[in-house]
Design a protein around this motif. Structure first.
Motif, PDB file in Angstrom:
ATOM      1  N   PHE A   1       7.994   4.951  -0.774  1.00 22.53           N
ATOM      2  CA  PHE A   1       8.964   4.274  -1.868  1.00 22.53           C
ATOM      3  C   PHE A   1      10.422   4.497  -1.351  1.00 22.53           C
ATOM      4  N   ILE A   2      10.802   5.537  -0.836  1.00 23.69           N
ATOM      5  CA  ILE A   2      12.267   5.562  -0.510  1.00 23.69           C
ATOM      6  C   ILE A   2      12.719   4.916   0.784  1.00 23.69           C
ATOM      7  N   ALA A   3      11.515   4.864   1.787  1.00 22.11           N
ATOM      8  CA  ALA A   3      11.684   3.900   2.882  1.00 22.11           C
ATOM      9  C   ALA A   3      11.769   2.334   2.445  1.00 22.11           C
ATOM     10  N   GLY A   4      10.720   2.084   1.552  1.00 19.31           N
ATOM     11  CA  GLY A   4      10.790   0.639   1.012  1.00 19.31           C
ATOM     12  C   GLY A   4      12.245   0.131   0.716  1.00 19.31           C
ATOM     13  N   ILE A   5      12.711   0.880  -0.335  1.00 18.17           N
ATOM     14  CA  ILE A   5      13.867   0.807  -0.957  1.00 18.17           C
ATOM     15  C   ILE A   5      15.292   0.836   0.019  1.00 18.17           C
ATOM     16  N   ASN A   6      15.090   1.704   0.873  1.00 19.95           N
ATOM     17  CA  ASN A   6      16.253   1.795   1.711  1.00 19.95           C
ATOM     18  C   ASN A   6      16.428   0.991   2.718  1.00 19.95           C
ATOM     19  N   TYR A   7      15.333   0.356   3.448  1.00 20.19           N
ATOM     20  CA  TYR A   7      15.231  -0.731   4.272  1.00 20.19           C
ATOM     21  C   TYR A   7      14.824  -2.169   3.704  1.00 20.19           C
ATOM     22  N   GLY A   8      14.602  -1.982   2.529  1.00 18.28           N
ATOM     23  CA  GLY A   8      14.315  -3.419   1.783  1.00 18.28           C
ATOM     24  C   GLY A   8      13.159  -4.265   2.338  1.00 18.28           C
ATOM     25  N   ASN A   9      12.202  -3.343   2.501  1.00 15.53           N
ATOM     26  CA  ASN A   9      10.949  -3.850   3.090  1.00 15.53           C
ATOM     27  C   ASN A   9       9.865  -3.902   2.066  1.00 15.53           C
ATOM     28  N   ASN A  10       9.580  -5.183   1.790  1.00 14.96           N
ATOM     29  CA  ASN A  10       8.536  -5.339   0.776  1.00 14.96           C
ATOM     30  C   ASN A  10       7.114  -4.989   1.267  1.00 14.96           C
ATOM     31  N   LEU A  11       6.668  -5.129   2.448  1.00 18.88           N
ATOM     32  CA  LEU A  11       5.590  -4.548   2.813  1.00 18.88           C
ATOM     33  C   LEU A  11       5.241  -2.990   2.591  1.00 18.88           C
ATOM     34  N   VAL A  12       6.416  -2.245   3.013  1.00 17.08           N
ATOM     35  CA  VAL A  12       6.234  -0.942   2.743  1.00 17.08           C
ATOM     36  C   VAL A  12       6.172  -0.568   1.113  1.00 17.08           C
ATOM     37  N   LEU A  13       7.132  -1.416   0.386  1.00 17.43           N
ATOM     38  CA  LEU A  13       7.025  -1.132  -0.986  1.00 17.43           C
ATOM     39  C   LEU A  13       5.459  -1.569  -1.799  1.00 17.43           C
ATOM     40  N   GLY A  14       4.998  -2.633  -1.093  1.00 21.39           N
ATOM     41  CA  GLY A  14       3.679  -2.872  -1.398  1.00 21.39           C
ATOM     42  C   GLY A  14       2.639  -1.794  -1.148  1.00 21.39           C
ATOM     43  N   LEU A  15       2.713  -1.324   0.060  1.00 18.29           N
ATOM     44  CA  LEU A  15       1.819  -0.280   0.213  1.00 18.29           C
ATOM     45  C   LEU A  15       2.058   0.842  -0.341  1.00 18.29           C
TER      46      LEU A  15
ATOM     47  N   PHE B   1       3.078   0.705  -3.884  1.00 24.14           N
ATOM     48  CA  PHE B   1       2.385   0.648  -5.254  1.00 24.14           C
ATOM     49  C   PHE B   1       0.897   0.433  -4.898  1.00 24.14           C
ATOM     50  N   TYR B   2       0.368   0.241  -3.594  1.00 25.61           N
ATOM     51  CA  TYR B   2      -1.025   0.192  -3.593  1.00 25.61           C
ATOM     52  C   TYR B   2      -1.489   1.656  -3.667  1.00 25.61           C
ATOM     53  N   LEU B   3      -0.831   2.712  -3.055  1.00 20.49           N
ATOM     54  CA  LEU B   3      -1.289   3.880  -3.265  1.00 20.49           C
ATOM     55  C   LEU B   3      -1.001   4.668  -4.294  1.00 20.49           C
ATOM     56  N   ILE B   4      -0.148   4.151  -5.306  1.00 17.16           N
ATOM     57  CA  ILE B   4       0.135   4.271  -6.717  1.00 17.16           C
ATOM     58  C   ILE B   4      -0.971   3.920  -7.431  1.00 17.16           C
ATOM     59  N   SER B   5      -1.663   2.856  -7.322  1.00 13.26           N
ATOM     60  CA  SER B   5      -2.655   2.389  -8.122  1.00 13.26           C
ATOM     61  C   SER B   5      -3.812   3.228  -7.772  1.00 13.26           C
ATOM     62  N   ILE B   6      -3.888   3.470  -6.419  1.00 15.60           N
ATOM     63  CA  ILE B   6      -5.309   4.357  -6.184  1.00 15.60           C
ATOM     64  C   ILE B   6      -4.941   5.830  -6.822  1.00 15.60           C
ATOM     65  N   TRP B   7      -3.869   6.559  -6.684  1.00 18.16           N
ATOM     66  CA  TRP B   7      -3.668   7.663  -7.476  1.00 18.16           C
ATOM     67  C   TRP B   7      -4.039   7.530  -8.895  1.00 18.16           C
TER      68      TRP B   7
END
Length: 362
Positions: free
Chosen positions: A61-75, A77-83
């Motif tokens: 989550f921090i990496a996705g916000i920091n680098y503005g990478n939607n793919l990392v944020l998508g990953l 959110f996908y892991l959060i749904s699994i959790w």
């Protein structure tokens, strides 16, 4: 269960927190011989492996916000749904389970007390990977001194709670199951059953759902039998001379063993007449039979050769088990008991009753 790592924090800090948590858990689960797991007494938290998964979520989550990478944020959110799905499924696999105490055996000191439980699930879907175990370290803590506990408690708790012989894993639970769990014993007397832990980490091992059950019933632990010399001052026969089956010196009227022939007396049953003697012209003789009875033995607390109270009780336990296995009639006299309270018995059931009296003796 303690959520604080004991390896990082001193025991003086973790012990009050652990005791407070234990009281809080016990307050939410009153003592009873049957329990239904529900929202009030089921708890769920990350496992150690699950904490690594939580750290992964934070990093992505921090990496996705920091680098503005939607793919990392998508990953992320996908892991959060699994959790979230794992959280829900893990909780459902333990919630609604019924556990009932059926039987608690009696054991000697050092041997395990066996507890029989009925596990019932009314759900249409099977429950998987359910672990049942008693918190054995509670007994170990009670029986050790403070110094020994500080030195050995961590290692002994780990060994006891991870011993596969002291826990039961049910891979699949549907309808009704009967399981038996051991509880180690350390001293004679009444044993309060430790809390039962029911847990599962199904399906992914990220979350651990568990519940504590506190049973109201208690168990009894009798002394470990201590062999001693059977002497004439406290018992009427030595162990080598104890009568076994068919070796009794007294008899009563019965139908087992032939005893003698007597002249026929008018009115006696003709079925007892020895017709072989009548045929030989020796007159009418009646056959008499007898049932053997044994010598009554006496186990008296005051006559035991040991010097200490617990050793005397252990010698009485040895005598009761020995005489009960031989089928010899005996009585057992304990301190603060009148002779009228000492019943006579001759089988293993009576020996077990005597062992219970020894376990309850003050």
């Amino acid at each position: 269960m303690t959520l604080l790592p004991r390896t990082l924090l001193p025991r003086t800090l973790t012990q009050p927190i652990t005791q407070a948590l234990a009281r809080w858990f016990a307050k939410r689960a009153p003592k009873s011989d049957s329990a239904t797991l529900n929202l009030r007494n089921v708890y769920i938290f990350f496992r150690r492996e699950g904490l690594l998964f939580a750290i992964l979520l934070i990093i992505t989550f921090i990496a996705g916000i920091n680098y503005g990478n939607n793919l990392v944020l998508g990953l992320c959110f996908y892991l959060i749904s699994i959790w979230l799905i794992s959280f829900h499924v893990t909780f459902l696999h333990i919630s609604g389970l019924h556990v009932q105490l059926l039987e608690v055996t009696m054991a000697e000191v050092g041997a395990p007390v066996w507890v029989t439980l009925q596990v019932r699930s009314e759900s249409r879907q099977p429950r998987r990977q359910l672990m049942f175990r008693f918190e054995q370290h509670q007994l170990d803590q009670q029986e050790n001194s403070e110094h020994e506990y500080k030195r050995n408690s961590k290692r002994s708790r780990k060994l006891l709670n991870n011993d596969p012989k002291l826990q039961v894993l049910l891979p699949r639970v549907q309808d009704e199951h009967i399981i038996r769990l051991p509880i180690m014993t350390y001293k004679r007397g009444q044993l309060e059953l430790p809390k039962l832990t029911v847990s599962t980490v199904y399906p992914l091992g990220i979350m651990r759902a568990w519940s504590y059950i506190y049973f109201a019933r208690t168990a009894w632990v009798y002394p470990k039998p201590l062999a001693f010399d059977w002497q004439t001052q406290y018992i009427t026969a030595s162990l080598d001379d104890l009568p076994t089956s068919g070796q009794y010196s007294q008899h009563i009227q019965g139908q087992d063993d032939f005893e003698r022939l007597d002249s026929y007396v008018e009115g006696e049953s003709l079925a007892r007449v020895s017709w072989a003697h009548v045929a030989r012209g020796q007159g009418m003789l009646t056959k008499h039979f007898a049932d053997p009875i044994g010598h009554e033995q006496s186990l008296n607390y005051a006559d035991m050769p040991a010097a200490h109270h617990e050793q005397k009780l252990a010698q009485l336990a040895h005598g009761a088990i020995t005489l009960g296995s031989l089928g010899v009639p005996f009585t057992m006299q304990l301190p603060n008991e009148s002779r009228t309270e000492s019943a006579i018995g001759h089988d293993e059931a009576f020996a077990q009753a005597c062992l219970l009296r020894l376990a309850q003796s003050s």
